[in-house]
Design an enzyme around this catalytic site. Structure first.
Site, PDB file in Angstrom:
ATOM      1  N   GLU A   1     -26.054  -9.874  30.823  1.00  0.00           N
ATOM      2  CA  GLU A   1     -24.761  -9.559  31.453  1.00  0.00           C
ATOM      3  C   GLU A   1     -23.694  -9.096  30.461  1.00  0.00           C
ATOM      4  OE1 GLU A   1     -22.792 -12.152  34.632  1.00  0.00           O
ATOM      5  OE2 GLU A   1     -21.235 -12.016  33.124  1.00  0.00           O
TER       6      GLU A   1
ATOM      7  N   SER B   1     -22.332 -16.648  32.103  1.00  0.00           N
ATOM      8  CA  SER B   1     -23.764 -16.390  32.326  1.00  0.00           C
ATOM      9  C   SER B   1     -24.227 -15.324  31.345  1.00  0.00           C
ATOM     10  CB  SER B   1     -24.010 -15.862  33.738  1.00  0.00           C
ATOM     11  OG  SER B   1     -23.557 -16.772  34.701  1.00  0.00           O
TER      12      SER B   1
ATOM     13  N   ARG C   1     -22.273  -7.357  39.813  1.00  0.00           N
ATOM     14  CA  ARG C   1     -21.979  -7.210  38.371  1.00  0.00           C
ATOM     15  C   ARG C   1     -22.070  -5.745  37.940  1.00  0.00           C
ATOM     16  NH1 ARG C   1     -20.752 -11.625  39.609  1.00  0.00           N
ATOM     17  NH2 ARG C   1     -21.029 -13.585  38.469  1.00  0.00           N
TER      18      ARG C   1
HETATM   19  P1  FAD Z   1     -13.913  -8.209  27.441  1.00  0.00           P
HETATM   20  O1  FAD Z   1     -14.969  -9.156  27.040  1.00  0.00           O
HETATM   21  O2  FAD Z   1     -12.722  -8.046  26.559  1.00  0.00           O
HETATM   22  O3  FAD Z   1     -14.578  -6.784  27.656  1.00  0.00           O
HETATM   23  C1  FAD Z   1     -15.774  -6.660  28.380  1.00  0.00           C
HETATM   24  C2  FAD Z   1     -16.148  -5.166  28.456  1.00  0.00           C
HETATM   25  O4  FAD Z   1     -15.155  -4.462  29.201  1.00  0.00           O
HETATM   26  C3  FAD Z   1     -16.177  -4.495  27.088  1.00  0.00           C
HETATM   27  O5  FAD Z   1     -17.198  -3.506  27.128  1.00  0.00           O
HETATM   28  C4  FAD Z   1     -14.808  -3.838  26.954  1.00  0.00           C
HETATM   29  O6  FAD Z   1     -14.829  -2.693  26.112  1.00  0.00           O
HETATM   30  C5  FAD Z   1     -14.523  -3.451  28.398  1.00  0.00           C
HETATM   31  N1  FAD Z   1     -13.080  -3.488  28.742  1.00  0.00           N
HETATM   32  C6  FAD Z   1     -12.251  -4.559  28.685  1.00  0.00           C
HETATM   33  N2  FAD Z   1     -11.039  -4.214  29.149  1.00  0.00           N
HETATM   34  C7  FAD Z   1     -11.107  -2.914  29.497  1.00  0.00           C
HETATM   35  C8  FAD Z   1     -10.170  -1.985  30.060  1.00  0.00           C
HETATM   36  N3  FAD Z   1      -8.907  -2.317  30.343  1.00  0.00           N
HETATM   37  N4  FAD Z   1     -10.591  -0.719  30.294  1.00  0.00           N
HETATM   38  C9  FAD Z   1     -11.864  -0.346  30.018  1.00  0.00           C
HETATM   39  N5  FAD Z   1     -12.792  -1.168  29.489  1.00  0.00           N
HETATM   40  C10 FAD Z   1     -12.406  -2.445  29.243  1.00  0.00           C
HETATM   41  N6  FAD Z   1     -17.742 -13.354  35.079  1.00  0.00           N
HETATM   42  C11 FAD Z   1     -17.906 -13.340  36.428  1.00  0.00           C
HETATM   43  O7  FAD Z   1     -18.061 -12.267  37.033  1.00  0.00           O
HETATM   44  N7  FAD Z   1     -17.902 -14.494  37.145  1.00  0.00           N
HETATM   45  C12 FAD Z   1     -17.743 -15.698  36.579  1.00  0.00           C
HETATM   46  O8  FAD Z   1     -17.754 -16.718  37.263  1.00  0.00           O
HETATM   47  C13 FAD Z   1     -17.568 -15.747  35.153  1.00  0.00           C
HETATM   48  N8  FAD Z   1     -17.412 -16.938  34.536  1.00  0.00           N
HETATM   49  C14 FAD Z   1     -17.262 -16.962  33.181  1.00  0.00           C
HETATM   50  C15 FAD Z   1     -17.101 -18.210  32.564  1.00  0.00           C
HETATM   51  C16 FAD Z   1     -16.925 -18.290  31.179  1.00  0.00           C
HETATM   52  C17 FAD Z   1     -16.752 -19.640  30.534  1.00  0.00           C
HETATM   53  C18 FAD Z   1     -16.910 -17.097  30.405  1.00  0.00           C
HETATM   54  C19 FAD Z   1     -16.700 -17.174  28.932  1.00  0.00           C
HETATM   55  C20 FAD Z   1     -17.077 -15.857  31.012  1.00  0.00           C
HETATM   56  C21 FAD Z   1     -17.261 -15.776  32.408  1.00  0.00           C
HETATM   57  N9  FAD Z   1     -17.433 -14.546  33.070  1.00  0.00           N
HETATM   58  C22 FAD Z   1     -17.568 -14.520  34.434  1.00  0.00           C
HETATM   59  C23 FAD Z   1     -17.476 -13.288  32.299  1.00  0.00           C
HETATM   60  C24 FAD Z   1     -16.074 -12.704  31.982  1.00  0.00           C
HETATM   61  O9  FAD Z   1     -15.083 -13.668  32.158  1.00  0.00           O
HETATM   62  C25 FAD Z   1     -15.756 -11.492  32.850  1.00  0.00           C
HETATM   63  O10 FAD Z   1     -16.734 -10.486  32.664  1.00  0.00           O
HETATM   64  C26 FAD Z   1     -14.380 -10.902  32.519  1.00  0.00           C
HETATM   65  O11 FAD Z   1     -14.041  -9.938  33.492  1.00  0.00           O
HETATM   66  C27 FAD Z   1     -14.324 -10.283  31.132  1.00  0.00           C
HETATM   67  O12 FAD Z   1     -12.966  -9.977  30.846  1.00  0.00           O
HETATM   68  P2  FAD Z   1     -12.468  -9.716  29.366  1.00  0.00           P
HETATM   69  O13 FAD Z   1     -11.072  -9.223  29.445  1.00  0.00           O
HETATM   70  O14 FAD Z   1     -12.690 -10.903  28.535  1.00  0.00           O
HETATM   71  O15 FAD Z   1     -13.445  -8.536  28.927  1.00  0.00           O
HETATM   72  N1  EPU Z   2     -29.700 -24.294  38.416  1.00  0.00           N
HETATM   73  C1  EPU Z   2     -30.735 -24.876  37.724  1.00  0.00           C
HETATM   74  N2  EPU Z   2     -30.493 -25.287  36.433  1.00  0.00           N
HETATM   75  C2  EPU Z   2     -29.282 -25.136  35.833  1.00  0.00           C
HETATM   76  C3  EPU Z   2     -28.219 -24.557  36.547  1.00  0.00           C
HETATM   77  C4  EPU Z   2     -28.459 -24.131  37.843  1.00  0.00           C
HETATM   78  O1  EPU Z   2     -31.833 -25.019  38.233  1.00  0.00           O
HETATM   79  O2  EPU Z   2     -29.171 -25.496  34.658  1.00  0.00           O
HETATM   80  C5  EPU Z   2     -29.957 -23.783  39.763  1.00  0.00           C
HETATM   81  C6  EPU Z   2     -29.327 -24.644  40.828  1.00  0.00           C
HETATM   82  O3  EPU Z   2     -30.299 -24.828  41.837  1.00  0.00           O
HETATM   83  C7  EPU Z   2     -28.214 -23.805  41.412  1.00  0.00           C
HETATM   84  C8  EPU Z   2     -28.630 -22.384  41.076  1.00  0.00           C
HETATM   85  O4  EPU Z   2     -29.419 -22.489  39.878  1.00  0.00           O
HETATM   86  O5  EPU Z   2     -28.089 -23.983  42.779  1.00  0.00           O
HETATM   87  C9  EPU Z   2     -27.453 -21.452  40.827  1.00  0.00           C
HETATM   88  O6  EPU Z   2     -26.596 -22.040  39.845  1.00  0.00           O
HETATM   89  P1  EPU Z   2     -24.986 -21.902  39.927  1.00  0.00           P
HETATM   90  O7  EPU Z   2     -24.520 -22.193  41.299  1.00  0.00           O
HETATM   91  O8  EPU Z   2     -24.401 -22.667  38.806  1.00  0.00           O
HETATM   92  O9  EPU Z   2     -24.716 -20.355  39.735  1.00  0.00           O
HETATM   93  P2  EPU Z   2     -25.416 -19.225  38.864  1.00  0.00           P
HETATM   94  O10 EPU Z   2     -26.253 -18.390  39.774  1.00  0.00           O
HETATM   95  O11 EPU Z   2     -26.088 -19.791  37.682  1.00  0.00           O
HETATM   96  C10 EPU Z   2     -23.545 -17.465  39.305  1.00  0.00           C
HETATM   97  C11 EPU Z   2     -22.763 -16.481  38.477  1.00  0.00           C
HETATM   98  C12 EPU Z   2     -21.586 -17.173  37.812  1.00  0.00           C
HETATM   99  C13 EPU Z   2     -20.687 -17.757  38.886  1.00  0.00           C
HETATM  100  C14 EPU Z   2     -21.499 -18.757  39.713  1.00  0.00           C
HETATM  101  C15 EPU Z   2     -20.721 -19.316  40.888  1.00  0.00           C
HETATM  102  C16 EPU Z   2     -24.258 -14.734  37.779  1.00  0.00           C
HETATM  103  C17 EPU Z   2     -25.033 -14.130  36.659  1.00  0.00           C
HETATM  104  N3  EPU Z   2     -23.613 -15.850  37.507  1.00  0.00           N
HETATM  105  O12 EPU Z   2     -24.129 -18.394  38.386  1.00  0.00           O
HETATM  106  O13 EPU Z   2     -20.870 -16.178  37.076  1.00  0.00           O
HETATM  107  O14 EPU Z   2     -19.570 -18.405  38.322  1.00  0.00           O
HETATM  108  O15 EPU Z   2     -22.685 -18.101  40.255  1.00  0.00           O
HETATM  109  O16 EPU Z   2     -20.625 -18.373  41.901  1.00  0.00           O
HETATM  110  O17 EPU Z   2     -24.238 -14.177  38.872  1.00  0.00           O
HETATM  111  C18 EPU Z   2     -20.751 -15.114  34.955  1.00  0.00           C
HETATM  112  O18 EPU Z   2     -21.052 -14.056  35.544  1.00  0.00           O
HETATM  113  O19 EPU Z   2     -20.497 -15.164  33.730  1.00  0.00           O
HETATM  114  C19 EPU Z   2     -20.690 -16.357  35.722  1.00  0.00           C
HETATM  115  C20 EPU Z   2     -20.437 -17.538  35.162  1.00  0.00           C
END
Ligand code: FAD
Ligand code: EPU
Length: 348
Positions: free
Chosen positions: A328, A233, A163
């Site tokens: 995050e 997250s 991240r």
């Molecule tokens: P924004 O929210 O629009 O911007 C985020 C930051 O980046 C801001 O500071 C903005 O100024 C900057 N920024 C945006 N675009 C640019 C650009 N072109 N140039 C310079 N700066 C810029 N993240 C994960 O890593 N893994 C996941 O599994 C994951 N799952 C998610 C699930 C859900 C339901 C949600 C809501 C979010 C999740 N995220 C996850 C977080 C998010 O999707 C990512 O961080 C994504 O890359 C953000 O993209 P955005 O365009 O919405 O960024």
């Molecule tokens: N768990 C609990 N309680 C809960 C949920 C999960 O105890 O309510 C435990 C479970 O044991 C599980 C472990 O936590 O095995 C990890 O949970 P999960 O696999 O759902 O993943 P996470 O670590 O919570 C991370 C990323 C996600 C990404 C998933 C899948 C971060 C901060 N988050 O979540 O990214 O989608 O793994 O790879 O690293 C994001 O960054 O926004 C994001 C959604």
């Protein structure tokens, strides 16, 4: 390019928080994106670039201009062993994953359904289910606000981490990402180490099966922002030393942690869940019942509700486990990015 005045930002952040900004620029060409950002920077006017708004928390009305990145374009070349995909920053990430699959290009399927734009993907090195942006990145192009020049960094130069990237370090606030280059193997190597993917036989599995499995898994765990506002997250999974982990394991034998370099990466969701915080709410912000790492807007939450809740969680987890949780998403106040704890509007 078009300019609008005093629009609500509710539709532009996946938390669905109601805040406003002074003006909005919809940058739908690379030229207008570069010109807008460089002009605002030179004139010392506050501005914030936004993609899908899926990794921000608005805590106040923003006293500046929002520049929405809406540039489109995907092109593909290849050599003997690879596809090279060039993508403009305003493309939707999940749309790109699907588009590549439709073209028979695999390698992005583990990153399906991550919301947001392609331009934001390098910033926190998006990751899920065993794959991170670093694994598919060839280069990142950005405009350097200090001299207005377009520059390219190789994947190594982006200094990606968990991240993390150079765009959150020395280039923070100085680089607008305009396009990215991906490098994907023609000889697809499925990544099947994570939970639900282990059901597949590596010899027979198809990219579409992995894509469908990831989408189904994510839909059961993560709330749809169209239904319940959230930013994925809310905290990073914290790293602790092996010694700290052993101490924790004595008291909490079920604690979830994975070796990561020389440290242990703890599942923050497990910590929050075990602290009894699932469903806990402050105002209209709550800890999600299905995934404790996700904070949700139950409807009408303010950014400060979410911030108060986050601070409460951080304190509780520190008191119980001696572990520091880091936020995050980017916290956006009246004057731009701020810390969760800078105390301006978050007194309890
Ligand atoms: P924004 O929210 O629009 O911007 C985020 C930051 O980046 C801001 O500071 C903005 O100024 C900057 N920024 C945006 N675009 C640019 C650009 N072109 N140039 C310079 N700066 C810029 N993240 C994960 O890593 N893994 C996941 O599994 C994951 N799952 C998610 C699930 C859900 C339901 C949600 C809501 C979010 C999740 N995220 C996850 C977080 C998010 O999707 C990512 O961080 C994504 O890359 C953000 O993209 P955005 O365009 O919405 O960024
Ligand atoms: N768990 C609990 N309680 C809960 C949920 C999960 O105890 O309510 C435990 C479970 O044991 C599980 C472990 O936590 O095995 C990890 O949970 P999960 O696999 O759902 O993943 P996470 O670590 O919570 C991370 C990323 C996600 C990404 C998933 C899948 C971060 C901060 N988050 O979540 O990214 O989608 O793994 O790879 O690293 C994001 O960054 O926004 C994001 C959604």
């Amino acid at each position: 390019m078009s300019a609008e005045k005093l629009l609500s930002l509710k539709a532009y952040n996946t938390f669905g928080i109601e805040h406003t900004c002074v003006s909005i620029i919809n940058a739908d060409s690379k030229g207008s994106l570069i010109q807008s950002c460089c002009d605002l920077h030179q004139k010392n006017k506050p501005f914030l670039v936004l993609g899908g708004g899926s990794n921000i928390l608005l805590t106040e009305d923003y006293l500046g201009t929002i520049v929405r990145v809406l540039t489109k374009g995907i092109s593909v070349t290849d050599d003997e062993g690879h596809y090279f995909v060039t993508v403009e920053a305003g493309e939707n990430w999940h749309g790109l994953v699907k588009h590549c699959l439709d073209l028979g290009i695999a390698g992005l399927e583990n990153l399906a359904l991550i919301p947001g734009s392609v331009g934001a993907a390098p910033i926190q090195n998006i990751g899920a289910y065993g794959v991170e942006f670093i694994d598919v990145c060839d280069w990142v192009e950005y405009v350097d606000l200090t001299d207005g020049q377009l520059k390219r960094l190789t994947s190594a130069e982006c200094r990606f981490g968990y991240r993390d990237s150079i765009f959150k370090m020395e280039l923070k606030g100085l680089a607008i990402i305009t396009s990215v280059g991906l490098k994907l193997l023609k000889n697809w190597q499925p990544q099947l180490n994570y939970g639900p993917l282990q059901q597949f036989d590596i010899k027979n599995v198809t990219p579409l099966q992995v894509f469908n499995c990831i989408c189904a898994t994510r839909m059961t765990k993560l709330p749809d922002p169209m239904v319940l506002g959230n930013a994925g997250s809310f905290f990073k999974n914290p790293m602790v030393t092996a010694a700290h982990f052993l101490v924790l394991q004595k008291t909490y034998p079920n604690i979830v942690g994975y070796p990561s370099n020389d440290s242990i990466k703890l599942a923050a969701a497990w910590l929050i869940d075990s602290a009894g915080l699932k469903g806990f709410a402050i105002g209209k912000a709550a800890v999600h019942e299905q995934q404790a790492l996700v904070l949700i807007n139950k409807g009408g939450a303010t950014g400060n509700d979410v911030a108060h809740l986050a601070r409460h969680i951080i304190e509780k987890i520190y008191t119980q486990f001696s572990v520091n949780l880091e936020v995050e998403p980017r916290i956006i106040g009246a004057y731009g990015e701020r810390e969760l704890n800078d105390g301006r509007t978050m007194a309890t």
